[in-house]
Write an enzyme that holds these catalytic residues in place. Structure first.
Site, PDB file in Angstrom:
ATOM      1  N   GLU A   1       0.867  -1.182   0.000  1.00 45.09           N
ATOM      2  CA  GLU A   1       0.000   0.000   0.000  1.00 45.09           C
ATOM      3  C   GLU A   1       0.897   1.223   0.000  1.00 45.09           C
ATOM      4  O   GLU A   1       1.778   1.349   0.856  1.00 45.09           O
ATOM      5  CB  GLU A   1      -0.934   0.046   1.217  1.00 45.09           C
ATOM      6  CG  GLU A   1      -1.871   1.246   1.132  1.00 45.09           C
ATOM      7  CD  GLU A   1      -2.730   1.524   2.368  1.00 45.09           C
ATOM      8  OE1 GLU A   1      -3.592   2.411   2.279  1.00 45.09           O
ATOM      9  OE2 GLU A   1      -2.511   0.880   3.410  1.00 45.09           O
TER      10      GLU A   1
ATOM     11  N   ASP B   1       9.606   7.764  -0.136  1.00 44.55           N
ATOM     12  CA  ASP B   1       8.782   8.405  -1.158  1.00 44.55           C
ATOM     13  C   ASP B   1       8.578   7.403  -2.287  1.00 44.55           C
ATOM     14  O   ASP B   1       9.549   6.811  -2.782  1.00 44.55           O
ATOM     15  CB  ASP B   1       9.508   9.651  -1.677  1.00 44.55           C
ATOM     16  CG  ASP B   1       8.629  10.472  -2.609  1.00 44.55           C
ATOM     17  OD1 ASP B   1       7.831   9.885  -3.369  1.00 44.55           O
ATOM     18  OD2 ASP B   1       8.754  11.701  -2.588  1.00 44.55           O
TER      19      ASP B   1
ATOM     20  N   ASP C   1      -3.001  11.690  -2.132  1.00 44.49           N
ATOM     21  CA  ASP C   1      -3.026  13.157  -2.179  1.00 44.49           C
ATOM     22  C   ASP C   1      -3.431  13.615  -3.587  1.00 44.49           C
ATOM     23  O   ASP C   1      -2.895  13.116  -4.576  1.00 44.49           O
ATOM     24  CB  ASP C   1      -1.641  13.712  -1.838  1.00 44.49           C
ATOM     25  CG  ASP C   1      -1.251  13.411  -0.386  1.00 44.49           C
ATOM     26  OD1 ASP C   1      -2.137  13.040   0.399  1.00 44.49           O
ATOM     27  OD2 ASP C   1      -0.062  13.537  -0.054  1.00 44.49           O
TER      28      ASP C   1
ATOM     29  N   LYS D   1      -3.135  21.200  -8.480  1.00 47.31           N
ATOM     30  CA  LYS D   1      -2.606  22.081  -9.532  1.00 47.31           C
ATOM     31  C   LYS D   1      -2.116  21.248 -10.721  1.00 47.31           C
ATOM     32  O   LYS D   1      -1.417  20.243 -10.536  1.00 47.31           O
ATOM     33  CB  LYS D   1      -1.438  22.898  -8.993  1.00 47.31           C
ATOM     34  CG  LYS D   1      -1.885  23.916  -7.965  1.00 47.31           C
ATOM     35  CD  LYS D   1      -0.753  24.801  -7.518  1.00 47.31           C
ATOM     36  CE  LYS D   1      -1.286  25.804  -6.518  1.00 47.31           C
ATOM     37  NZ  LYS D   1      -0.354  26.113  -5.459  1.00 47.31           N
TER      38      LYS D   1
ATOM     39  N   ASP E   1     -12.254   9.664  -2.365  1.00 45.94           N
ATOM     40  CA  ASP E   1     -13.540  10.371  -2.357  1.00 45.94           C
ATOM     41  C   ASP E   1     -13.453  11.610  -3.248  1.00 45.94           C
ATOM     42  O   ASP E   1     -14.380  12.403  -3.283  1.00 45.94           O
ATOM     43  CB  ASP E   1     -13.906  10.814  -0.928  1.00 45.94           C
ATOM     44  CG  ASP E   1     -13.048  11.975  -0.480  1.00 45.94           C
ATOM     45  OD1 ASP E   1     -11.832  11.922  -0.727  1.00 45.94           O
ATOM     46  OD2 ASP E   1     -13.587  12.953   0.085  1.00 45.94           O
TER      47      ASP E   1
ATOM     48  N   GLU F   1     -11.444   6.673   4.465  1.00 44.71           N
ATOM     49  CA  GLU F   1     -12.722   6.166   3.930  1.00 44.71           C
ATOM     50  C   GLU F   1     -13.818   6.262   4.997  1.00 44.71           C
ATOM     51  O   GLU F   1     -14.935   6.691   4.715  1.00 44.71           O
ATOM     52  CB  GLU F   1     -12.516   4.717   3.482  1.00 44.71           C
ATOM     53  CG  GLU F   1     -13.725   4.082   2.829  1.00 44.71           C
ATOM     54  CD  GLU F   1     -13.381   2.722   2.237  1.00 44.71           C
ATOM     55  OE1 GLU F   1     -12.202   2.335   2.249  1.00 44.71           O
ATOM     56  OE2 GLU F   1     -14.303   2.054   1.750  1.00 44.71           O
TER      57      GLU F   1
HETATM   58  N1  SAM Z   1      -4.256   5.689   2.897  1.00 42.67           N
HETATM   59  C1  SAM Z   1      -4.631   6.332   4.137  1.00 42.67           C
HETATM   60  C2  SAM Z   1      -6.131   6.346   4.279  1.00 42.67           C
HETATM   61  O1  SAM Z   1      -6.826   6.113   3.278  1.00 42.67           O
HETATM   62  O2  SAM Z   1      -6.611   6.556   5.389  1.00 42.67           O
HETATM   63  C3  SAM Z   1      -4.024   7.747   4.235  1.00 42.67           C
HETATM   64  C4  SAM Z   1      -4.481   8.737   3.206  1.00 42.67           C
HETATM   65  S1  SAM Z   1      -3.613  10.297   3.292  1.00 42.67           S
HETATM   66  C5  SAM Z   1      -4.677  11.413   2.502  1.00 42.67           C
HETATM   67  C6  SAM Z   1      -2.337  10.092   2.054  1.00 42.67           C
HETATM   68  C7  SAM Z   1      -1.053   9.552   2.633  1.00 42.67           C
HETATM   69  O3  SAM Z   1      -0.172   9.242   1.554  1.00 42.67           O
HETATM   70  C8  SAM Z   1      -0.314  10.539   3.512  1.00 42.67           C
HETATM   71  O4  SAM Z   1       0.021   9.930   4.738  1.00 42.67           O
HETATM   72  C9  SAM Z   1       0.930  10.902   2.700  1.00 42.67           C
HETATM   73  O5  SAM Z   1       2.038  11.220   3.512  1.00 42.67           O
HETATM   74  C10 SAM Z   1       1.142   9.653   1.885  1.00 42.67           C
HETATM   75  N2  SAM Z   1       1.836   9.871   0.616  1.00 42.67           N
HETATM   76  C11 SAM Z   1       1.514  10.774  -0.334  1.00 42.67           C
HETATM   77  N3  SAM Z   1       2.375  10.722  -1.363  1.00 42.67           N
HETATM   78  C12 SAM Z   1       3.276   9.774  -1.055  1.00 42.67           C
HETATM   79  C13 SAM Z   1       4.430   9.278  -1.718  1.00 42.67           C
HETATM   80  N4  SAM Z   1       4.821   9.776  -2.903  1.00 42.67           N
HETATM   81  N5  SAM Z   1       5.130   8.283  -1.137  1.00 42.67           N
HETATM   82  C14 SAM Z   1       4.747   7.796   0.075  1.00 42.67           C
HETATM   83  N6  SAM Z   1       3.668   8.240   0.760  1.00 42.67           N
HETATM   84  C15 SAM Z   1       2.947   9.211   0.210  1.00 42.67           C
END
Ligand code: SAM
Length: 214
Positions: free
Chosen positions: A43, A95, A117, A121, A153, A195
């Site tokens: 994930e 990352d 995320d 933009k 969502d 969710e």
């Molecule tokens: N998946 C979880 C949920 O549905 O409850 C968390 C959703 S949260 C909006 C998005 C997560 O993805 C954040 O914790 C963020 O730090 C991580 N994330 C975003 N881009 C990432 C990347 N390029 N590599 C690793 N983690 C990332």
């Protein structure tokens, strides 16, 4: 995800047996991290880890890796693992742009992207985890029959993803714009933290499953 800089998070991650340090060194050998050699699902952007922990508990014949960029967020998952350890689950703080340095070809059978995320933009489109740039990365690590499962969502991000998948020469196998009222795609659905939060406000949840063309 609201981020707080949690003092000691980096140190806690470095000392945790559940978090793999220097993941590049495991490239091609991830099965060594687990007691049994079995399919590997990851994930990306797992946040506090509720989804992947519930998945690992429900599917002991699959190995799971949760990937999260921020140590202060990953720390929450590590704290939960200390209370209920699972031998088929480990975490990586990295990352996802570096996936190809960490996983070999055919090493991963499935990728979950949950409430990624949106990067609204246009100039940041390539940072979205469902951009064609990321599909190229997934192509290089997934088994031939491997697939991506994406939930959100965010309608704009979902529409972008539906357009992007064919551009990356992938195929949308199934999708819904209201997961919780789709009896087929919702079967066995495990909710993520986001969710639960968004669906309790009445927001519909979008989901798609994608695999390679042909
Ligand atoms: N998946 C979880 C949920 O549905 O409850 C968390 C959703 S949260 C909006 C998005 C997560 O993805 C954040 O914790 C963020 O730090 C991580 N994330 C975003 N881009 C990432 C990347 N390029 N590599 C690793 N983690 C990332």
């Amino acid at each position: 995800m609201r981020l707080r800089n949690i003092p000691g998070a980096e140190e806690a991650i470095l000392s945790s047996p559940y978090c793999v340090k220097e993941p590049e060194e495991q490239k091609g050998s991830w099965q060594r991290q687990f007691p049994s050699s079995q399919p590997l699902h990851i994930e990306i952007g797992m946040g506090k880890g509720r989804f992947i922990m519930d998945m690992a508990a429900a599917n002991p014949k699959i190995n799971y890796l949760g990937i999260e960029r921020y140590s202060s967020v990953l720390l929450r998952a590590l704290q939960k693992m200390e209370l209920s350890p699972l031998s088929n689950l480990k975490f990586i703080c990295m990352d996802a742009a570096d996936l190809e340095n960490v996983f070999d070809q055919n090493e991963v059978s499935r990728i979950y992207l949950n409430f990624s995320d949106p990067w609204p933009k246009d100039r940041h489109a390539k940072r979205r985890l469902t951009s064609r740039q990321f599909f190229t990365r997934y192509d290089r690590i997934l088994t031939p029959e491997g697939r991506i499962e994406f939930k959100t969502d965010n309608q704009a991000l979902f529409d972008f993803s539906l357009q992007e998948i064919p551009e990356a020469a992938w195929h949308v196998d199934a999708y819904t714009r209201d997961l919780h009222h789709d009896s087929v795609l919702n079967e066995g659905n495990i909710m993520t933290e986001y969710e639960e939060k968004f669906s309790s406000k009445g927001n519909p949840i979008y989901k798609l499953i994608a695999s390679r063309c042909g």
